[in-house]
Design an enzyme around this catalytic site. Structure first.
Site, short mmCIF file in Angstrom:
data_model
loop_
_atom_site.label_atom_id
_atom_site.label_comp_id
_atom_site.label_asym_id
_atom_site.label_seq_id
_atom_site.Cartn_x
_atom_site.Cartn_y
_atom_site.Cartn_z
N ASP A 462 1.00 -0.84 -0.29
CA ASP A 462 0.25 0.10 -0.09
C ASP A 462 0.93 1.96 0.26
OD1 ASP A 462 -1.52 -2.20 0.56
OD2 ASP A 462 -2.94 -1.03 1.98
N GLU A 537 -5.23 -5.31 -6.63
CA GLU A 537 -6.06 -5.46 -6.11
C GLU A 537 -7.69 -5.56 -6.24
OE1 GLU A 537 -3.62 -5.62 -1.62
OE2 GLU A 537 -5.19 -4.38 -1.31
#
Length: 890
Positions: A462, A537
């Protein structure tokens, strides 16, 4: 900081010995410690040095008969707990977590045969997340040095080695926010032990005077690879373990695929304690090329390296490798695009979930790979769950690309600029953390480097690593001979200057969105996860297990909640503090679109329709737009599988049962395929192959719910390799619909062979998305399509016949049967579900169906095949939206 370490990381192979027999028998043997006794530190002596001497009575300790296990995995192995008890309902929520709040001890005794000239090296490969090590009464490492779940360390135990030996590992409780561990973020509830323990093998290696580090294989080849020679460089570090100079005779042998030529030899002088990189170079004039499964074969070569001193083997190791070339670039839209062997490679895959207790099962993972290839997936993403060398060996063999990388949301991304951790300010890294991260990267790079299946490495998920960390990561990878792209992160939040933009987006969705979401791509700056760029994702969050699985882990009350309490928080979802602790968003879509369920069976069948259309549309959207002006370069479905029995985020269930999300994926990812663009009401042709070209025919037919034909046409096209393109506009026909209709698309080759058959239920409208109100995990739907007429379908009657059993070559024990469905009435038979069961009526898993959840036209006959990995299949349960449930004996 206490450590008696050998700087080289040692890899090799060997077999564990029986008690009393020396663990190793010759130079080059590398043997895992085969099993463990373990006990809480509160129940044993505090004298750890004493406990690490041979002869201690451990009869009251737990015994785990496995070489690697976290505390929970060990206790499960020892029979203290059972999976079926832990998984059932919310039992795990009532578990005694407190027992793991203090250190635990692992202990093992083993024999060695010390002698002059022999050296023994102990290597850790994965202890979560920090430990003190004691050997034969001495401490050889403390928890500051042996820290990090991936920080493999080596220890020269030669001076302490004896005929009888004892080894003790004291593991400390893991905290995901402060330790380099293997966390689960919001994927599922945390394991009670937070993964603490010896999750990878600890090995003992015997060598002579010179030890060998891990072998790396650097392959240089130009494109086109099919007609280019390959320069192969085999590298291994030699370390003189003596306090006198030695002369090393080094030899490398490359074999496999008719590789010709004798051994490569050289002589190396090593000063006392000196380390030196030994390299061998060989040119393979006409190499066999390793390809992803959908594009070709997976030939592997073998490189064996032997170090000898005074004509005696000192150390030896070998590794397989493949000849392939992987590159990437960031295009004008800041999107990453990969290339494999010179051909643009669209990533089509899913995000892997390791077992909650980090138990490794190579056979189970092989089944997972077979499932992925059956779904026409080409890549598996490993976010912080790099597992074991066997994983990559399996992927090398089968041709599945791998995207390993570090995980998000915990210590691995504790950067000053990360404002999304569960703690603020972040526990930023200190000097020892950087050292731990460095050793982690060194270890993983050496393990991964030779494997042709490794597509890339993501040094961030992230968030991107800071400048100091990225230098360590990149240097470690390059020193290992890394040749595939290094990506800064799986999102576009930022990047380090050393690597540049990661080119991947992480904008959701993670919860339910309708099928048209993926095709609504303009303006792209506002369309988040839609089918453009590289989605690292994303998905509609679906993956509802079928009843045969649900009954294994849900109580009757839990089952009732699924359909009677659609907004209720559910334990078998995500963590209780996440945005995914209930099925509220999903159920709103189901209730509004398909109608309120009238029973659990009705709910589950509607859920499978939701899941099927969700995954199919996602993969079709990305595949269709692969060669668009802003190409859809990659798509990792979140998630492939779960760490435990879960109600969402999977393409097949924990018990390996393939349901709606599986078959939606399988249809939507076919190599040659025809798909419906919900947004523009167009028909698109998809071709993932490199060599399948030429004339094709697309048959398009619309019928109403009574089977009456509304429209029919055929389109002749020439397919293009590795592309997606529009074949027809059917917006006028769709726009005239007054209710739900069925759309059948059939793609055929010039000989009439059906390449893809695809059936949709459609209306003249689509779900309306409020893009401006999007959150990080979903986009709200303000108006839903109406599929409730499906609740009033006229009954269809189908016949089901099965063919004789036959064996499938190369898969021992596999049984395969043809299953022929015929719809006899003049109405369609909608969403026919087929379940292979045993004599007790339990699901047979894993199982392979050529297709499932199919819809038949009036009078249509369809032949399928079902295969199981054993012979337990006894009958097939048949059900659907408008057919009577029945069971057909095989």
């Amino acid at each position: 900081m206490i450590a008696k370490a050998v700087a080289a990381l040692l890899l090799g192979s060997g077999l564990a010995s029986a008690a009393g027999t020396p663990l190793t028998s010759k130079a080059g043997d590398k043997v895992p410690i085969p099993d463990w006794d373990l006990k809480s530190s509160s129940e044993v002596s505090k004298d750890l040095k004493g406990l690490s001497k041979p002869g201690v009575d451990t009869s009251a300790w737990y015994h785990a008969g496995t070489s690697k296990c976290t505390l929970m995995a060990c206790l499960l192995n020892a029979g203290i707990y059972k999976d079926e008890d832990l998984w059932y309902s919310d039992n795990l929520n009532h578990f005694n977590w407190g027992q793991f709040s203090i250190p635990w001890l692992y202990r093992h005794e083993f024999a060695l045969a010390p002698a002059k000239g022999k050296h023994f090296i102990l290597q850790t490969n994965g202890i979560t997340s920090k430990a003190d090590l004691f050997f034969n009464g001495q401490q050889i490492a403390d928890s500051e040095y042996q820290a990090g779940a991936y920080a493999g360390r080596t220890y020269d135990i030669t001076s302490l080695a004896a005929k009888d030996n004892a080894f003790v590992v004291q593991v400390h409780p893991t905290d995901y926010l402060y330790d380099f561990a293997l966390g689960y973020v919001d994927w599922n509830p945390y394991p009670p032990d937070n993964g603490t323990g010896i999750w990878r093998d600890i090995t003992v290696k015997e060598t002579g005077s010179v030890s060998m580090g891990p072998i790396s294989v650097v392959v240089d080849i130009d494109v086109p690879v099919e007609s280019s020679p390959a320069k192969v460089t085999i590298r291994a570090e030699a370390q003189n373990l003596e306090n006198v100079a030695v002369v090393l005779d080094a030899e490398a042998v490359v074999s496999g695929n008719s590789c010709s030529g004798g051994p490569l030899k050289q002589t190396v002088k090593l000063a006392p304690g000196e380390k030196k990189l030994v390299e061998f170079t060989k040119t393979i004039a006409k190499p066999k090329i390793w390809w992803p499964k959908q594009w070709g074969d997976q030939p592997l070569y073998n490189a064996k390296v032997t170090f000898s001193v005074n004509k005696a083997v000192s150390d030896t190791a070998q590794t397989n490798f493949g000849v392939r070339k992987v590159t990437s670039f960031v295009n004008q839209y800041n999107d990453t695009q990969y290339s494999v062997n010179g051909h643009p490679f669209q990533v089509v895959g899913g995000g892997y979930g390791a077992d909650m207790f980090l138990r490794w099962d190579g056979d189970r993972f092989t089944r997972i790979v077979e499932y992925m290839l059956d779904m026409h997936q080409n890549t598996i993403r490993l976010e912080g769950k790099m597992e074991h060398p066997e994983l990559y060996e399996i992927c090398d063999k089968y041709g599945l690309m791998v995207m390993p990388g570090w995980e998000c949301c915990d210590k691995w991304e504790a950067w000053a600029y990360n404002d999304e951790l569960a703690i603020f300010p972040p526990p930023v890294w200190d000097d020892n953390d950087y050292q731990t991260a460095n050793y982690s990267m060194i270890h993983e790079a050496s393990m991964l480097q030779p494997h042709p299946s490794v597509l890339t490495f993501l040094v961030g998920s992230d968030f991107w690593p800071n400048d100091e960390a990225v230098v360590l990561y990149v240097n470690a990878l390059k020193n290992a001979g890394w040749q595939t792209p290094i990506i800064a992160s799986a999102s576009k939040r930022g990047f380090p200057a050393l690597l540049g933009p990661g080119g991947m987006k992480m904008d959701g969705p993670y919860d339910w969105v309708p099928p048209n979401y993926w095709y609504d791509t303009e303006p792209s700056e506002d369309r988040l996860g839609a089918a453009f760029g590289f989605g690292s994702e994303l998905g509609a969050g679906v993956g509802t297990p079928e009843l045969g699985s649900l009954k294994r882990f849900l109580s009757q009350s839990d089952l009732n909640d699924l359909w009677k309490n659609p907004n209720k928080n559910l334990y078998h979802m995500s963590t209780n503090v996440s945005s995914f602790y209930n099925r509220k968003i999903y159920n709103q879509g189901l209730f509004k679109r398909y109608g309120a369920p009238t029973s659990l069976d009705d709910y589950l069948l509607k859920a499978q329709m939701m899941d099927y259309e969700a995954t199919r549309a996602q993969y079709e959207g990305f595949s269709s737009l692969w060669t668009a002006s802003r190409p859809a370069t990659g798509n990792i479905y979140w998630m492939l599988n779960n760490a435990w029995p879960s109600l969402h985020w999977n393409q097949f269930g924990y018990y390996m049962h393939p349901a709606g999300s599986y078959f939606g994926t399988k249809v939507g990812s076919r190599i040659e395929h025809v798909a419906y663009n919900y947004q523009k009401k167009e028909v698109w042709v998809i071709n993932h192959s490199l060599d399948q070209t030429g004339p094709r025919k697309v048959d398009i037919e619309l019928i109403d719910t009574n089977g009456k034909q509304i429209a029919k046409q055929s389109v002749n096209i020439n397919t293009k390799a590795n592309s997606g393109f529009k074949a027809a506009d059917i917006s006028s026909q769709i726009g005239k619909l007054s209710s739900v209709a069925f759309l059948r698309l059939i793609l055929s080759d010039s000989k009439g062979n059906v390449l893809s058959r695809n059936v949709y239920w459609v209306t003249n409208s689509i779900d309306k998305l409020d893009w401006d109100s999007s959150t990080w995990y979903y986009t709200q739907v303000t108006s839903f399509v109406d599929y409730t007429p499906l609740n009033k379908l006229s009954a269809a009657q189908i016949s089901v016949t099965t063919g004789s059993s036959r064996r499938v070559a190369g898969v021992p024990g596999t049984q395969t049967r043809t299953v022929t469905l015929e719809n006899k009435p003049s109405v369609p038979a909608v969403f026919i579900r087929l379940t292979l069961v045993d004599k007790s009526g339990n699901d047979v898993n894993p199982v392979s169906w050529t297709d499932n959840y199919v819809t038949l036209w009036p009078k249509e006959k369809l032949q399928l095949e079902v295969g199981g990995w054993d012979a337990s299949g006894d009958s097939i349960q048949v059900s659907g939206r408008n057919i009577a449930a029945t069971t057909v004996k095989l």
